[in-house]
Design a protein around this motif. Structure first.
Motif, PDB file in Angstrom:
ATOM      1  N   GLY A 169      -2.521   0.355  -2.793  1.00  0.00           N
ATOM      2  CA  GLY A 169      -3.673   0.159  -3.368  1.00  0.00           C
ATOM      3  C   GLY A 169      -4.081   0.287  -4.819  1.00  0.00           C
ATOM      4  N   PRO A 170      -5.152  -0.290  -5.233  1.00  0.00           N
ATOM      5  CA  PRO A 170      -5.450   0.039  -6.640  1.00  0.00           C
ATOM      6  C   PRO A 170      -5.450   1.342  -7.289  1.00  0.00           C
ATOM      7  CG  PRO A 170      -7.384  -0.808  -5.543  1.00  0.00           C
ATOM      8  CD  PRO A 170      -6.440  -0.796  -4.424  1.00  0.00           C
ATOM      9  N   SER A 179      -4.011  -5.149 -13.801  1.00  0.00           N
ATOM     10  CA  SER A 179      -4.591  -4.257 -12.909  1.00  0.00           C
ATOM     11  C   SER A 179      -3.438  -3.324 -12.415  1.00  0.00           C
ATOM     12  CB  SER A 179      -5.136  -4.617 -11.759  1.00  0.00           C
ATOM     13  OG  SER A 179      -6.332  -5.471 -12.280  1.00  0.00           O
ATOM     14  N   ILE A 180      -3.899  -2.103 -12.118  1.00  0.00           N
ATOM     15  CA  ILE A 180      -2.743  -1.179 -11.832  1.00  0.00           C
ATOM     16  C   ILE A 180      -2.875  -1.110 -10.277  1.00  0.00           C
ATOM     17  CG2 ILE A 180      -1.572   1.162 -12.051  1.00  0.00           C
ATOM     18  CD1 ILE A 180      -2.987   1.008 -15.029  1.00  0.00           C
ATOM     19  N   VAL A 181      -1.725  -0.749  -9.383  1.00  0.00           N
ATOM     20  CA  VAL A 181      -1.723  -0.399  -8.066  1.00  0.00           C
ATOM     21  C   VAL A 181      -0.600   0.582  -7.887  1.00  0.00           C
ATOM     22  CG1 VAL A 181      -2.594  -2.649  -7.354  1.00  0.00           C
ATOM     23  CG2 VAL A 181       0.051  -2.204  -7.585  1.00  0.00           C
ATOM     24  N   ALA A 182      -0.875   1.274  -6.943  1.00  0.00           N
ATOM     25  CA  ALA A 182       0.138   2.355  -6.549  1.00  0.00           C
ATOM     26  C   ALA A 182       0.890   1.673  -5.183  1.00  0.00           C
ATOM     27  CB  ALA A 182      -0.582   3.426  -5.942  1.00  0.00           C
ATOM     28  N   LEU A 183       2.368   2.194  -5.326  1.00  0.00           N
ATOM     29  CA  LEU A 183       3.324   1.757  -4.159  1.00  0.00           C
ATOM     30  C   LEU A 183       3.951   2.858  -3.840  1.00  0.00           C
ATOM     31  CD1 LEU A 183       4.986  -1.250  -6.262  1.00  0.00           C
ATOM     32  CD2 LEU A 183       3.112  -1.486  -4.759  1.00  0.00           C
ATOM     33  N   GLU A 184       4.085   3.041  -2.584  1.00  0.00           N
ATOM     34  CA  GLU A 184       4.926   4.224  -2.023  1.00  0.00           C
ATOM     35  C   GLU A 184       6.382   3.482  -1.974  1.00  0.00           C
ATOM     36  OE1 GLU A 184       5.998   7.743  -1.142  1.00  0.00           O
ATOM     37  OE2 GLU A 184       3.718   7.360  -1.511  1.00  0.00           O
ATOM     38  N   THR A 185       7.461   4.413  -2.426  1.00  0.00           N
ATOM     39  CA  THR A 185       8.763   3.804  -2.305  1.00  0.00           C
ATOM     40  C   THR A 185       9.906   4.818  -1.739  1.00  0.00           C
ATOM     41  OG1 THR A 185       9.510   4.400  -4.465  1.00  0.00           O
ATOM     42  CG2 THR A 185       8.354   2.301  -4.498  1.00  0.00           C
ATOM     43  N   GLY A 202      -0.754  -8.698 -13.440  1.00  0.00           N
ATOM     44  CA  GLY A 202      -1.780  -9.599 -13.454  1.00  0.00           C
ATOM     45  C   GLY A 202      -2.063  -9.940 -11.982  1.00  0.00           C
ATOM     46  N   ASP A 203      -3.316 -10.682 -11.612  1.00  0.00           N
ATOM     47  CA  ASP A 203      -3.934 -10.783 -10.469  1.00  0.00           C
ATOM     48  C   ASP A 203      -3.096 -11.726  -9.442  1.00  0.00           C
ATOM     49  OD1 ASP A 203      -6.241  -9.360 -11.147  1.00  0.00           O
ATOM     50  OD2 ASP A 203      -7.267 -11.203 -11.991  1.00  0.00           O
ATOM     51  N   ALA A 204      -2.489 -12.736 -10.189  1.00  0.00           N
ATOM     52  CA  ALA A 204      -1.410 -13.570  -9.150  1.00  0.00           C
ATOM     53  C   ALA A 204      -0.277 -12.727  -8.808  1.00  0.00           C
ATOM     54  CB  ALA A 204      -1.065 -14.673 -10.108  1.00  0.00           C
ATOM     55  N   ALA A 205       0.154 -12.003  -9.703  1.00  0.00           N
ATOM     56  CA  ALA A 205       1.287 -10.938  -9.197  1.00  0.00           C
ATOM     57  C   ALA A 205       0.917 -10.018  -8.181  1.00  0.00           C
ATOM     58  CB  ALA A 205       2.043 -10.388 -10.310  1.00  0.00           C
ATOM     59  N   LEU A 206      -0.211  -9.471  -8.308  1.00  0.00           N
ATOM     60  CA  LEU A 206      -0.622  -8.452  -7.378  1.00  0.00           C
ATOM     61  C   LEU A 206      -1.085  -9.076  -5.980  1.00  0.00           C
ATOM     62  CD1 LEU A 206      -2.889  -6.156  -9.385  1.00  0.00           C
ATOM     63  CD2 LEU A 206      -0.525  -5.860  -8.764  1.00  0.00           C
ATOM     64  N   LYS A 207      -1.458 -10.275  -6.100  1.00  0.00           N
ATOM     65  CA  LYS A 207      -1.852 -11.136  -4.820  1.00  0.00           C
ATOM     66  C   LYS A 207      -0.483 -11.222  -4.083  1.00  0.00           C
ATOM     67  CE  LYS A 207      -3.649 -15.054  -2.987  1.00  0.00           C
ATOM     68  NZ  LYS A 207      -4.430 -16.540  -3.069  1.00  0.00           N
ATOM     69  N   LEU A 266       4.109  -7.361   0.770  1.00  0.00           N
ATOM     70  CA  LEU A 266       4.538  -5.830   1.047  1.00  0.00           C
ATOM     71  C   LEU A 266       3.244  -5.183   2.280  1.00  0.00           C
ATOM     72  CD1 LEU A 266       4.979  -4.470  -2.376  1.00  0.00           C
ATOM     73  CD2 LEU A 266       6.774  -4.783  -0.508  1.00  0.00           C
ATOM     74  N   GLY A 267       2.390  -6.104   2.250  1.00  0.00           N
ATOM     75  CA  GLY A 267       1.325  -5.945   3.260  1.00  0.00           C
ATOM     76  C   GLY A 267       0.167  -5.284   2.450  1.00  0.00           C
ATOM     77  N   GLY A 268      -1.200  -5.416   3.063  1.00  0.00           N
ATOM     78  CA  GLY A 268      -2.518  -4.665   2.629  1.00  0.00           C
ATOM     79  C   GLY A 268      -2.335  -3.366   2.253  1.00  0.00           C
ATOM     80  N   PRO A 269      -3.431  -2.866   1.491  1.00  0.00           N
ATOM     81  CA  PRO A 269      -3.132  -1.347   1.404  1.00  0.00           C
ATOM     82  C   PRO A 269      -3.323  -0.661   2.402  1.00  0.00           C
ATOM     83  CG  PRO A 269      -5.031  -2.913   0.056  1.00  0.00           C
ATOM     84  CD  PRO A 269      -4.599  -3.661   0.986  1.00  0.00           C
ATOM     85  N   GLN A 270      -2.789   0.655   2.326  1.00  0.00           N
ATOM     86  CA  GLN A 270      -2.805   1.433   3.241  1.00  0.00           C
ATOM     87  C   GLN A 270      -3.765   2.697   3.035  1.00  0.00           C
ATOM     88  OE1 GLN A 270      -0.581   0.987   6.068  1.00  0.00           O
ATOM     89  NE2 GLN A 270      -0.152  -0.940   5.174  1.00  0.00           N
ATOM     90  N   SER A 271      -4.200   3.102   3.977  1.00  0.00           N
ATOM     91  CA  SER A 271      -5.199   4.346   3.772  1.00  0.00           C
ATOM     92  C   SER A 271      -4.201   5.780   3.739  1.00  0.00           C
ATOM     93  CB  SER A 271      -6.371   4.590   4.889  1.00  0.00           C
ATOM     94  OG  SER A 271      -5.744   4.392   5.942  1.00  0.00           O
ATOM     95  N   ALA A 272      -4.771   6.512   2.930  1.00  0.00           N
ATOM     96  CA  ALA A 272      -3.751   7.646   2.634  1.00  0.00           C
ATOM     97  C   ALA A 272      -4.136   8.751   3.687  1.00  0.00           C
ATOM     98  CB  ALA A 272      -4.019   8.288   1.211  1.00  0.00           C
TER      99      ALA A 272
END
Length: 187
Positions: free
Chosen positions: A137-138, A154-160, A170-175, A181-187
């Motif tokens: 998520g953001p 915008s900045i997002v976090a990815l778990e790798t 950019g927004d299109a890339a984040l989309k 990768l699937g929607g944001p996961q709750s921590a």
């Protein structure tokens, strides 16, 4: 796999001309300012010259914008995005904490990143694969935007598999990232 590289779509003619012409526009503005100074005075000549510089830069940016938009859309169809990454959990002051601009190829659960060290849209260097990628998520942007993080990104976090990774795009890339990768996961 020596020589393997991500191949984003080539930049358009006006996209190539824009960054190279800004120095020439500044030179022309300062030299015409000195020529106009005798007839109009210092401030008037400076205002006219740099107004012409601003107009020229604006027109070049307007000509390059459709080409950039088309190029980024074509790359997104192929799963390639323009972005910047950093490792937020690395040691303070380390080079891994700085933003590294480049291109990433996004597929299900995998992101392959290659840096664009020159900034010409032609990535070079080793492709770094990230596996088991989960879109978290953001992330709150820093108070001062780093130069590598372009305006509007915008900045997002990815778990790798290598830990947490921040990715700015950019927004299109984040989309595209969210779709693949699937929607944001709750921590």
């Amino acid at each position: 796999m020596a020589g393997e590289a991500l191949r984003p779509a080539p930049r358009g003619r006006w996209e190539k001309i824009l960054p190279r012409s800004l120095g020439l526009l500044v030179f022309l503005a300062t030299s015409t300012s000195s020529l106009l100074r005798e007839n109009f005075g210092f401030w008037e000549a400076t205002t006219m010259s740099f107004g012409a510089f601003g107009l020229g830069a604006f027109l070049l940016a307007r000509l390059a914008a459709p080409q950039r938009k088309e190029r980024l859309a074509h790359d997104a169809e192929r799963g390639i995005i323009e972005c910047a990454i950093r490792y937020p959990d690395s040691h303070p002051g380390s080079i891994r904490r700085l933003w590294l601009p480049g291109f990433a190829e996004v597929s299900r659960g995998t992101v392959r990143f290659q840096p664009d060290l020159v900034g010409e849209g032609d990535p070079a260097g080793t492709i770094r694969p990230f596996f088991d990628v989960i879109f978290k998520g953001p992330v709150e942007p820093p108070a001062k935007r780093p130069a590598e993080v372009k305006r509007g990104w915008s900045i997002v976090a990815l778990e790798t598999d290598e830990g947490v990774l921040h990715l700015a795009a950019g927004d299109a890339a984040l989309k595209l990232l969210e779709e693949r990768l699937g929607g944001p996961q709750s921590a």
